[in-house]
Design a protein around this motif. Structure first.
Motif: not given
Length: 252
Positions: A4, A26, A234, A239
Motif C-alpha cells: 500500500y 482492503d 483505494l 479498488r
C-alpha cells in the motif's frame, strides 16, 4: 506481493486517517494483513495538522506497525530548520526560505502551538520550535529513509535520476527531482512510485506512478495498492484500476 502507498499528506491529518481506514478495509477483504504501508513523504507543511501527522506515524512505527515513511523535501526542510534555522536546503530556490508562506513552514510550526511563526524574529521562533517539537520526533524525521524497494516497485518521494543505478541515487534527487524524471519514458528497472509533483489525480505512466493528488492544495489524498507493476486506487467503494496513460503531467 502487494504494497500500500499513501501520497503526499501535507498536514492533512483527517485525510490520512481515512486513508488508513480504507487500507484496513482492503486488507480485510483480501487477507493481506502483513502488507506494508509506504508513506511517500511530505508529511508536513501547508495543511493544518502536521504535528498530529508526525506524531501518529511515529507512534504507529513505535508500536511495530508495518509502516515505512519516506523522507520528502518538506520533511527535510523541517528537519534542517530545527537543526539550524539559517541553513538553506541546497535545492530550494534562492527567493524562498522554509518560513515563506508558499512553502508552508509557518503552518507546520503553528500546529505545534507556536504563535505567528512567520512574523517574528527567526531566533525566537527557532527556540520555541526546539521546545515544542519532541526530541524523538525531531530525530525520527531527520533519519527517515529516502527509498524503499519491494517486489517490482521502488518507492521514493520525488523520483530518481534516469540512467543512474538505484543504489547510486542521491538524496537531493530522491526528494527534489522533477523535469528530467517526469519527462523520461524509459523503463527504470522497476515501477517508480512517487509523489512531489502535484496533479489533479493520481496517474500511472507505465514506468512510474504519481500519487500526489494535491492534498497540500486542498485536493484529495490518494492511497493505492501495488501488485508487481499494477496499481489500484483505494476508494470508499473499493479498488479502482490505475491504467497506464501516455499523457504529460500537469506540474503545479
Amino acid at each position: 506481493m502487494q504494497t500500500y502507498a499513501i501520497g503526499d499528506i501535507h498536514g492533512q491529518y483527517d485525510l490520512m486517517l481515512r486513508a488508513f481506514e480504507m487500507i484496513e478495509k482492503d486488507r480485510a477483504r483480501d487477507g493481506a494483513a502483513d502488507s506494508p504501508v509506504v508513506v511517500l513523504g511530505d508529511l508536513c507543511d501547508r495543511g493544518p495538522k502536521s504535528a498530529q501527522v508526525i506524531a501518529h506515524l511515529y507512534e504507529a512505527q513505535s508500536r511495530g506497525e508495518n509502516i515505512v515513511v519516506i523522507k520528502g523535501n518538506h520533511d527535510r526542510m523541517f528537519s534542517t530548520f530545527l537543526d539550524d534555522p539559517w541553513k538553506r536546503d541546497p535545492r530550494l530556490r534562492p527567493e524562498y526560505t522554509w518560513l515563506h508562506p508558499r512553502l508552508g513552514g509557518p503552518q507546520t510550526l503553528a500546529s505545534y502551538g507556536i504563535r505567528e511563526p512567520g512574523n517574528r524574529p527567526v531566533e525566537q521562533v527557532h527556540t520555541e520550535a526546539l521546545c515544542a517539537v519532541p526530541p524523538e520526533h525531531r530525530i525520527w524525521a531527520r533519519e527517515l529513509p529516502t527509498s524503499y524497494t519491494r517486489d517490482d516497485a521502488v518507492f521514493v518521494h520525488a523520483g530518481i535520476r534516469p540512467g543512474i543505478p538505484l543504489e547510486a541515487q542521491q538524496e537531493d534527487d530522491l526528494v527534489w527531482i522533477r523535469g528530467e524524471f517526469l519527462t523520461d519514458t524509459r523503463d527504470h528497472g522497476a515501477l517508480i512510485v512517487h509523489g512531489h509533483t502535484a496533479l489533479d489525480e493520481s496517474t500511472h505512466y507505465g514506468n512510474r506512478l504519481n500519487l500526489d493528488s494535491s492534498a497540500g492544495y486542498g485536493g484529495p489524498l490518494s492511497t493505492a495498492v501495488i501488485e508487481g507493476r499494477k496499481a489500484w486506487l483505494l476508494t470508499p467503494e473499493g479498488r479502482q484500476p490505475l491504467e497506464p496513460v501516455l499523457l504529460e503531467p500537469m506540474v503545479r
